[in-house]
Design a protein around this motif. Structure first.
Motif, PDB file in Angstrom:
ATOM      1  N   ALA A 225       0.857  -1.187   0.000  1.00 45.43           N
ATOM      2  CA  ALA A 225       0.000   0.000   0.000  1.00 45.43           C
ATOM      3  C   ALA A 225       0.892   1.235   0.000  1.00 45.43           C
ATOM      4  CB  ALA A 225      -0.892  -0.011   1.230  1.00 45.43           C
ATOM      5  N   LEU A 226       0.716   2.100  -0.994  1.00 49.66           N
ATOM      6  CA  LEU A 226       1.560   3.298  -1.126  1.00 49.66           C
ATOM      7  C   LEU A 226       0.668   4.534  -1.184  1.00 49.66           C
ATOM      8  CD1 LEU A 226       3.842   1.506  -3.672  1.00 49.66           C
ATOM      9  CD2 LEU A 226       4.683   2.411  -1.483  1.00 49.66           C
ATOM     10  N   ILE A 227       0.933   5.455  -0.282  1.00 50.96           N
ATOM     11  CA  ILE A 227       0.015   6.586  -0.129  1.00 50.96           C
ATOM     12  C   ILE A 227       0.187   7.627  -1.242  1.00 50.96           C
ATOM     13  CG2 ILE A 227       1.493   7.992   1.376  1.00 50.96           C
ATOM     14  CD1 ILE A 227      -1.092   8.557   3.057  1.00 50.96           C
TER      15      ILE A 227
ATOM     16  N   GLU B 272       6.197  -3.032   6.948  1.00 47.07           N
ATOM     17  CA  GLU B 272       7.534  -2.789   6.405  1.00 47.07           C
ATOM     18  C   GLU B 272       8.218  -1.693   7.212  1.00 47.07           C
ATOM     19  OE1 GLU B 272       7.597  -2.055   2.206  1.00 47.07           O
ATOM     20  OE2 GLU B 272       6.623  -3.958   1.726  1.00 47.07           O
TER      21      GLU B 272
ATOM     22  N   TYR C  70       8.051  -2.342 -11.752  1.00 47.32           N
ATOM     23  CA  TYR C  70       7.314  -1.854 -12.916  1.00 47.32           C
ATOM     24  C   TYR C  70       7.211  -2.895 -14.030  1.00 47.32           C
ATOM     25  CZ  TYR C  70       7.748   2.920 -10.967  1.00 47.32           C
ATOM     26  OH  TYR C  70       7.690   4.038 -10.188  1.00 47.32           O
TER      27      TYR C  70
ATOM     28  N   ARG D  71      15.921  -1.166  -4.109  1.00 38.07           N
ATOM     29  CA  ARG D  71      15.881  -0.910  -5.545  1.00 38.07           C
ATOM     30  C   ARG D  71      17.202  -0.375  -6.098  1.00 38.07           C
ATOM     31  NH1 ARG D  71      13.468   3.700  -7.845  1.00 38.07           N
ATOM     32  NH2 ARG D  71      12.510   4.297  -5.877  1.00 38.07           N
TER      33      ARG D  71
ATOM     34  N   SER E 231       6.710   4.527   9.301  1.00 36.75           N
ATOM     35  CA  SER E 231       7.782   5.517   9.377  1.00 36.75           C
ATOM     36  C   SER E 231       8.496   5.364  10.725  1.00 36.75           C
ATOM     37  CB  SER E 231       7.195   6.910   9.265  1.00 36.75           C
ATOM     38  OG  SER E 231       6.704   7.304  10.520  1.00 36.75           O
TER      39      SER E 231
ATOM     40  N   ASP F  89      12.564  -3.103   5.047  1.00 34.11           N
ATOM     41  CA  ASP F  89      12.476  -2.413   3.753  1.00 34.11           C
ATOM     42  C   ASP F  89      13.833  -1.787   3.424  1.00 34.11           C
ATOM     43  OD1 ASP F  89      11.292  -1.371   1.502  1.00 34.11           O
ATOM     44  OD2 ASP F  89       9.826  -0.148   2.571  1.00 34.11           O
TER      45      ASP F  89
HETATM   46  P1  C2E Z   1       9.214   2.042  -0.429  1.00 38.63           P
HETATM   47  O1  C2E Z   1       8.459   1.543   0.739  1.00 38.63           O
HETATM   48  O2  C2E Z   1      10.574   1.507  -0.645  1.00 38.63           O
HETATM   49  O3  C2E Z   1       8.256   1.763  -1.686  1.00 38.63           O
HETATM   50  C1  C2E Z   1       8.691   1.417  -2.963  1.00 38.63           C
HETATM   51  C2  C2E Z   1       8.754   2.624  -3.873  1.00 38.63           C
HETATM   52  O4  C2E Z   1       9.389   2.235  -5.085  1.00 38.63           O
HETATM   53  C3  C2E Z   1       7.384   3.170  -4.279  1.00 38.63           C
HETATM   54  O5  C2E Z   1       7.509   4.577  -4.485  1.00 38.63           O
HETATM   55  C4  C2E Z   1       7.158   2.465  -5.608  1.00 38.63           C
HETATM   56  O6  C2E Z   1       6.259   3.159  -6.443  1.00 38.63           O
HETATM   57  C5  C2E Z   1       8.538   2.483  -6.181  1.00 38.63           C
HETATM   58  N1  C2E Z   1       8.758   1.415  -7.160  1.00 38.63           N
HETATM   59  C6  C2E Z   1       8.272   0.156  -7.147  1.00 38.63           C
HETATM   60  N2  C2E Z   1       8.703  -0.534  -8.202  1.00 38.63           N
HETATM   61  C7  C2E Z   1       9.487   0.299  -8.917  1.00 38.63           C
HETATM   62  C8  C2E Z   1      10.220   0.168 -10.143  1.00 38.63           C
HETATM   63  O7  C2E Z   1      10.258  -0.877 -10.792  1.00 38.63           O
HETATM   64  N3  C2E Z   1      10.913   1.266 -10.568  1.00 38.63           N
HETATM   65  C9  C2E Z   1      10.907   2.436  -9.889  1.00 38.63           C
HETATM   66  N4  C2E Z   1      11.603   3.448 -10.382  1.00 38.63           N
HETATM   67  N5  C2E Z   1      10.218   2.595  -8.737  1.00 38.63           N
HETATM   68  C10 C2E Z   1       9.518   1.535  -8.257  1.00 38.63           C
HETATM   69  P2  C2E Z   1       6.481   5.629  -3.855  1.00 38.63           P
HETATM   70  O8  C2E Z   1       5.076   5.121  -3.943  1.00 38.63           O
HETATM   71  O9  C2E Z   1       6.776   6.953  -4.453  1.00 38.63           O
HETATM   72  O10 C2E Z   1       6.888   5.644  -2.325  1.00 38.63           O
HETATM   73  C11 C2E Z   1       8.134   6.123  -1.917  1.00 38.63           C
HETATM   74  C12 C2E Z   1       8.379   5.865  -0.454  1.00 38.63           C
HETATM   75  O11 C2E Z   1       7.465   6.613   0.352  1.00 38.63           O
HETATM   76  C13 C2E Z   1       8.180   4.424  -0.031  1.00 38.63           C
HETATM   77  O12 C2E Z   1       9.327   3.656  -0.375  1.00 38.63           O
HETATM   78  C14 C2E Z   1       7.967   4.569   1.444  1.00 38.63           C
HETATM   79  O13 C2E Z   1       9.189   4.706   2.116  1.00 38.63           O
HETATM   80  C15 C2E Z   1       7.227   5.908   1.525  1.00 38.63           C
HETATM   81  N6  C2E Z   1       5.778   5.637   1.675  1.00 38.63           N
HETATM   82  C16 C2E Z   1       4.850   5.342   0.754  1.00 38.63           C
HETATM   83  N7  C2E Z   1       3.633   5.178   1.302  1.00 38.63           N
HETATM   84  C17 C2E Z   1       3.801   5.350   2.635  1.00 38.63           C
HETATM   85  C18 C2E Z   1       2.916   5.292   3.778  1.00 38.63           C
HETATM   86  O14 C2E Z   1       1.720   5.004   3.672  1.00 38.63           O
HETATM   87  N8  C2E Z   1       3.466   5.553   4.994  1.00 38.63           N
HETATM   88  C19 C2E Z   1       4.795   5.835   5.153  1.00 38.63           C
HETATM   89  N9  C2E Z   1       5.268   6.070   6.388  1.00 38.63           N
HETATM   90  N10 C2E Z   1       5.654   5.875   4.114  1.00 38.63           N
HETATM   91  C20 C2E Z   1       5.159   5.648   2.877  1.00 38.63           C
END
Ligand code: C2E
Ligand code: MG
Ligand code: MG
Ligand code: MG
Length: 283
Positions: free
Chosen positions: A60-62, A151, A260, A205, A121, A181
């Protein structure tokens, strides 16, 4: 960023500092409004077992549907929310929302076994109320613990020794799946890894992205996968974008994949449709 006056230094009027304060306050209010008026949305990205061709869970990604800026990613507000404590409010919302969606999936035959992974977080992880919040969200949703992954980044875990272990143990005792993570980006103490009740490692990544051209990254990825497998942890490779990256990590012994190449994070509706098609295609 403005430089703050330290001990013994003369503090004079700093317009930049004033600006920073105003902006922090403004963002705080904006985030509160965002919660109140339901501007947050969870996107879901599949994590696939390439040996069975099943989607095992979704991360789940916000996202923030900002009234004037449009769709805003976590990179633009999570860090600030972390500083002004709004992350605790947002974090609770994420828990409840993610569990609610996951239990709904169990009514759809093709989604029945799909679990959900949530990012915690540092602030949230160290919050006294975490356990209570998680327990509450679980009972409110009725979701079984085994469907839930939390995570936690390696950097968060490395902060304070035994407190962290106690906290992890308490969460693990609830029956949740815990994942480290961004593994490999912090100071991974291997001794700690043995003590932590985590069942999953997510290879960061940054190692995967250059795996085809950078021999060091290749060696490191291989080492992390071997380490995880030897310690009986599940290993997930994140950020898989190409078929070559996929074959490489598969050959190294990693079969749980997120990236991706399969799918980007999607809104709820699209995610369900995507899983349906994927499973149908693979059956
Ligand atoms: P994360 O937990 O390491 O999440 C993976 C990030 O990598 C996600 O970015 C995802 O969209 C991206 N990603 C996945 N596969 C690929 C790929 O093949 N290529 C590339 N270039 N990127 C890929 P996103 O959604 O922008 O989230 C970034 C970070 O923000 C997350 O890293 C996480 O640390 C934080 N985050 C996201 N949602 C939440 C949340 O609900 N609460 C908290 N505390 N942090 C969040
Ligand atoms: Mg994550
Ligand atoms: Mg990650
Ligand atoms: Mg990351």
């Amino acid at each position: 960023k403005s430089k703050r006056g330290g001990r013994g230094t003369f503090r004079y009027y700093d317009p930049e500092f004033e600006l920073e304060l105003t902006q922090t306050k403004k963002l705080h209010d904006e985030l509160q409004l965002a919660i109140d008026s339901e501007q947050f949305e969870l996107f879901f990205q599949p994590i696939i077992d390439t040996q069975t061709n099943r989607v095992i869970k979704a991360e789940a990604l916000i996202r923030w549907n900002h009234p004037s800026k449009g769709l805003v990613g976590p990179g633009e507000f999570i860090e600030a929310a972390e500083k002004n404590s709004m992350i605790l409010t947002i974090g609770r919302w994420v828990l409840n929302e993610a569990f609610k969606q996951c239990i709904n999936w169990q009514n759809e035959p093709h989604m029945r076994e799909v679990g959900v992974a949530i990012n915690l977080s540092p602030h949230q992880f160290h919050d006294e109320e975490l356990l209570k919040n998680v327990t509450k969200a679980i009972s409110r949703s009725g979701l079984e613990e085994r469907y839930i992954t939390l995570e936690i980044t390696e950097t968060t875990l490395m902060e304070v020794g035994s407190v962290v272990v106690d906290r992890l143990n308490a969460l693990a005792e609830l029956g949740l799946d815990l994942a480290i993570d961004d593994f490999g980006t912090g100071y991974s103490s291997l001794a700690y890894l043995k003590r932590f009740p985590v069942s999953t490692l997510k290879v960061d990544r940054s190692f995967i992205s250059d795996i085809e051209t950078d021999d060091d990254d290749k060696v490191i990825t291989n080492a992390i996968i071997n380490l995880g497998n030897s310690l009986n942890k599940r290993v997930i490779a994140e950020g898989i974008e190409t078929a070559t990256q996929l074959t490489t990590v598969n050959e190294f012994g990693c079969h749980l994949i997120q990236g991706y190449l399969f799918a980007k994070p999607m809104p709820l509706k699209d995610f369900s449709i995507w899983v349906h098609k994927y499973h149908q295609h693979k059956d």
